[in-house]
Write a protein that holds these residues in place. Sequence first.
Motif, PDB file in Angstrom:
ATOM      1  N   GLU A 108       0.827  -1.213   0.000  1.00 15.09           N
ATOM      2  CA  GLU A 108       0.000   0.000   0.000  1.00 15.09           C
ATOM      3  C   GLU A 108       0.862   1.264   0.000  1.00 15.09           C
ATOM      4  O   GLU A 108       0.603   2.200  -0.752  1.00 15.09           O
ATOM      5  CB  GLU A 108      -0.937  -0.003   1.214  1.00 15.09           C
ATOM      6  CG  GLU A 108      -2.023  -1.066   1.157  1.00 15.09           C
ATOM      7  CD  GLU A 108      -1.543  -2.462   1.547  1.00 15.09           C
ATOM      8  OE1 GLU A 108      -0.411  -2.588   2.058  1.00 15.09           O
ATOM      9  OE2 GLU A 108      -2.298  -3.428   1.315  1.00 15.09           O
ATOM     10  N   SER A 109       1.891   1.289   0.852  1.00 16.68           N
ATOM     11  CA  SER A 109       2.720   2.498   0.873  1.00 16.68           C
ATOM     12  C   SER A 109       3.584   2.590  -0.379  1.00 16.68           C
ATOM     13  O   SER A 109       3.975   3.685  -0.791  1.00 16.68           O
ATOM     14  CB  SER A 109       3.575   2.552   2.146  1.00 16.68           C
ATOM     15  OG  SER A 109       4.563   1.557   2.139  1.00 16.68           O
ATOM     16  N   ARG A 125       5.603  -5.754   4.815  1.00 18.92           N
ATOM     17  CA  ARG A 125       4.404  -6.018   5.624  1.00 18.92           C
ATOM     18  C   ARG A 125       3.661  -7.247   5.105  1.00 18.92           C
ATOM     19  O   ARG A 125       3.006  -7.945   5.884  1.00 18.92           O
ATOM     20  CB  ARG A 125       3.507  -4.785   5.689  1.00 18.92           C
ATOM     21  CG  ARG A 125       3.994  -3.830   6.783  1.00 18.92           C
ATOM     22  CD  ARG A 125       3.076  -2.620   6.947  1.00 18.92           C
ATOM     23  NE  ARG A 125       3.868  -1.412   6.856  1.00 18.92           N
ATOM     24  CZ  ARG A 125       3.382  -0.209   6.596  1.00 18.92           C
ATOM     25  NH1 ARG A 125       2.085  -0.028   6.391  1.00 18.92           N
ATOM     26  NH2 ARG A 125       4.182   0.833   6.531  1.00 18.92           N
ATOM     27  N   LYS A 142      -2.968  -8.726  12.708  1.00 17.93           N
ATOM     28  CA  LYS A 142      -2.520  -7.520  12.016  1.00 17.93           C
ATOM     29  C   LYS A 142      -2.282  -6.347  12.962  1.00 17.93           C
ATOM     30  O   LYS A 142      -1.416  -5.514  12.714  1.00 17.93           O
ATOM     31  CB  LYS A 142      -3.535  -7.141  10.941  1.00 17.93           C
ATOM     32  CG  LYS A 142      -2.968  -6.134   9.944  1.00 17.93           C
ATOM     33  CD  LYS A 142      -3.904  -4.965   9.672  1.00 17.93           C
ATOM     34  CE  LYS A 142      -3.271  -3.937   8.752  1.00 17.93           C
ATOM     35  NZ  LYS A 142      -4.006  -2.675   8.746  1.00 17.93           N
ATOM     36  N   ARG A 143      -3.054  -6.284  14.061  1.00 22.01           N
ATOM     37  CA  ARG A 143      -2.863  -5.156  14.981  1.00 22.01           C
ATOM     38  C   ARG A 143      -1.480  -5.174  15.614  1.00 22.01           C
ATOM     39  O   ARG A 143      -1.022  -4.164  16.131  1.00 22.01           O
ATOM     40  CB  ARG A 143      -3.947  -5.156  16.057  1.00 22.01           C
ATOM     41  CG  ARG A 143      -3.744  -6.211  17.118  1.00 22.01           C
ATOM     42  CD  ARG A 143      -4.961  -6.335  17.986  1.00 22.01           C
ATOM     43  NE  ARG A 143      -6.121  -6.588  17.155  1.00 22.01           N
ATOM     44  CZ  ARG A 143      -7.344  -6.147  17.427  1.00 22.01           C
ATOM     45  NH1 ARG A 143      -7.576  -5.458  18.522  1.00 22.01           N
ATOM     46  NH2 ARG A 143      -8.329  -6.409  16.621  1.00 22.01           N
TER      47      ARG A 143
ATOM     48  N   LEU B  46      -8.551  -1.856  12.127  1.00 24.45           N
ATOM     49  CA  LEU B  46      -7.173  -2.316  11.897  1.00 24.45           C
ATOM     50  C   LEU B  46      -6.394  -1.342  11.025  1.00 24.45           C
ATOM     51  O   LEU B  46      -5.175  -1.456  10.911  1.00 24.45           O
ATOM     52  CB  LEU B  46      -7.171  -3.696  11.238  1.00 24.45           C
ATOM     53  CG  LEU B  46      -7.651  -4.847  12.123  1.00 24.45           C
ATOM     54  CD1 LEU B  46      -7.761  -6.125  11.310  1.00 24.45           C
ATOM     55  CD2 LEU B  46      -6.687  -5.054  13.288  1.00 24.45           C
ATOM     56  N   GLU B  47      -7.093  -0.415  10.373  1.00 26.28           N
ATOM     57  CA  GLU B  47      -6.399   0.629   9.609  1.00 26.28           C
ATOM     58  C   GLU B  47      -6.181   1.813  10.534  1.00 26.28           C
ATOM     59  O   GLU B  47      -7.134   2.337  11.107  1.00 26.28           O
ATOM     60  CB  GLU B  47      -7.215   1.041   8.379  1.00 26.28           C
ATOM     61  CG  GLU B  47      -6.535   2.145   7.571  1.00 26.28           C
ATOM     62  CD  GLU B  47      -7.231   2.487   6.256  1.00 26.28           C
ATOM     63  OE1 GLU B  47      -8.321   1.937   5.975  1.00 26.28           O
ATOM     64  OE2 GLU B  47      -6.673   3.325   5.519  1.00 26.28           O
ATOM     65  N   ARG B  48      -4.948   2.214  10.719  1.00 29.57           N
ATOM     66  CA  ARG B  48      -4.644   3.288  11.675  1.00 29.57           C
ATOM     67  C   ARG B  48      -3.533   4.198  11.187  1.00 29.57           C
ATOM     68  O   ARG B  48      -2.824   3.886  10.241  1.00 29.57           O
ATOM     69  CB  ARG B  48      -4.315   2.702  13.051  1.00 29.57           C
ATOM     70  CG  ARG B  48      -3.091   1.821  13.200  1.00 29.57           C
ATOM     71  CD  ARG B  48      -3.311   0.340  12.962  1.00 29.57           C
ATOM     72  NE  ARG B  48      -4.494  -0.239  13.546  1.00 29.57           N
ATOM     73  CZ  ARG B  48      -4.528  -0.904  14.703  1.00 29.57           C
ATOM     74  NH1 ARG B  48      -3.433  -1.107  15.389  1.00 29.57           N
ATOM     75  NH2 ARG B  48      -5.638  -1.414  15.142  1.00 29.57           N
ATOM     76  N   ASN B  50      -0.207   5.866  10.564  1.00 33.36           N
ATOM     77  CA  ASN B  50       1.114   5.261  10.467  1.00 33.36           C
ATOM     78  C   ASN B  50       2.160   6.364  10.360  1.00 33.36           C
ATOM     79  O   ASN B  50       2.299   7.006   9.312  1.00 33.36           O
ATOM     80  CB  ASN B  50       1.164   4.311   9.265  1.00 33.36           C
ATOM     81  CG  ASN B  50       2.422   3.466   9.283  1.00 33.36           C
ATOM     82  OD1 ASN B  50       3.511   3.980   9.074  1.00 33.36           O
ATOM     83  ND2 ASN B  50       2.273   2.177   9.555  1.00 33.36           N
ATOM     84  N   ASP B  72      -1.819   3.089   7.454  1.00 32.13           N
ATOM     85  CA  ASP B  72      -0.934   2.010   7.002  1.00 32.13           C
ATOM     86  C   ASP B  72      -1.420   1.392   5.700  1.00 32.13           C
ATOM     87  O   ASP B  72      -0.774   0.483   5.185  1.00 32.13           O
ATOM     88  CB  ASP B  72      -0.861   0.922   8.089  1.00 32.13           C
ATOM     89  CG  ASP B  72      -2.203   0.278   8.323  1.00 32.13           C
ATOM     90  OD1 ASP B  72      -3.118   0.966   8.824  1.00 32.13           O
ATOM     91  OD2 ASP B  72      -2.374  -0.912   7.983  1.00 32.13           O
ATOM     92  N   MET B  73      -2.550   1.844   5.169  1.00 27.01           N
ATOM     93  CA  MET B  73      -3.096   1.274   3.945  1.00 27.01           C
ATOM     94  C   MET B  73      -2.909   2.202   2.739  1.00 27.01           C
ATOM     95  O   MET B  73      -3.628   2.085   1.738  1.00 27.01           O
ATOM     96  CB  MET B  73      -4.587   0.943   4.142  1.00 27.01           C
ATOM     97  CG  MET B  73      -4.826  -0.133   5.199  1.00 27.01           C
ATOM     98  SD  MET B  73      -4.147  -1.755   4.757  1.00 27.01           S
ATOM     99  CE  MET B  73      -5.353  -2.309   3.548  1.00 27.01           C
TER     100      MET B  73
END
Lengths: 215, 238
Positions: A108-109, A125, A142-143, B46-48, B50, B72-73
């Motif tokens: 994604e990044s 990741r 995942k957390r 779960l998406e936070r 980053n 993070d996504m």
Amino acid sequence: MIKESQFDAHNANQKYTVDSGDYFIRYIPAGATFRFVDLEGNQAADTLFYNAHHPAERYSATDTIREQGNVYLTAGSQLRSNENQVMLEIVADTCGRHDTLGGACATESNTVRYDLEKRCMHACRDSWMLAIAEHPEFDLDKRDISHNINFFMNVPVTSAGGLTFEDGISAPGKYVEMKAHMDLIVLISNCPQLNNPCNGYNPTPIEVLVWDTHH
Amino acid sequence: MKQYQTVIPPASHWSFRMRRGTQLTLTDVEGGANVGMVFYNPENLLERYNAPDTLKAQHTFKLTKGHCLYSDMGRIFASIIEDSLGWHESVCGNSHASHIESQWGKRDYQQDRNNWQQNGHDAMLVEMAKYGLTQADITANLNLFSKVETDDEGSMTLIEQHSKAGDHLTLRFEMDTLVILYTCPHPLSQADHYPRKPISLRLEKALPVADDDLCKNSRPENQRGFANNSLYHFGLEA
């Protein structure tokens, strides 16, 4: 800070090669010393640590950075958890500096950093996701995939508040060695990044050596 | 409701959901404030936020006007569209009870009541728990209104009194976002007394993101971040 190890590689109890683009996940007991070796140079070992008995306690970049008052890691650095406890300590380092700001590459990044169409390239990741999926015994999800250390990587901060990615600190055979202060889960993604100079556009294997005092 | 305005008292924590296309302006009422903040996607916790992706995507250690705050996504929670300070940090994390006690003494609710000396870590955990988030969900947070400089060796210094009364920043939300915040002191604060600094907070509708938007165009990375948000909202756009 350059500091040579007291340990002889020939006496290591355990020895693993982590191929480029692969992951590594193991228990390391309290009191053990372990070493990551950059076999061919310019590799980045993206690493996370967890309390083996309570993985919600885990390596925290912010607690580590804050308590040592410094953004880089080297010999003498105490790596802290999100409960601000010392998890492990870097006891030897022939590289001199390791990064704990830059985080890990993700598909994604990669779309943001390089190109929207880079989303299907292998990334750290994803390696971690596979590690936790293939190893339910560690009870990670995942957390737990959070802000990591990049061993052998150089990400200088400028006094003006800039962040740069630079090549050239690590070399073949350079290593970093740590002593575990608690029972740990060690999770490494041996970085597969092909888009930036963090591993010289050529991902290579690393080695993990363990001197387990219980043996 | 067109606008909402409130003051978050010192040593407090709060949370709320910001909708895409709204903005949040924070103002340091007295000077010397610190706001710890972190973001989650309310549709998928779960998406936070980053911090590493945010910093490295924009090749910056400090955060200010023109920067975007990434998940993070590969998506953007919020853009910093106004900032009178020029520097906010995202690497020092939260204070723990042990910091507060060693710096300013043990907190005592019976004596202090709501003037207790709350720490950032506990404030964050309490607020996160309201959404089912636990210690395992803690991630590097923003410390808004705080400046931490580094020297050539990487040693850090907190610039005390960086923020003056009236200093402010505005975050425009680019996707629906759960905002968790506290008004506890910066973890490196060496102040003589526990800094007790309120923050004023205003919510309002944002102007649409124009083609020449500063945050979107400050870096090609941000243009791609906006493209990822656009894909995330596929089907919702007019």
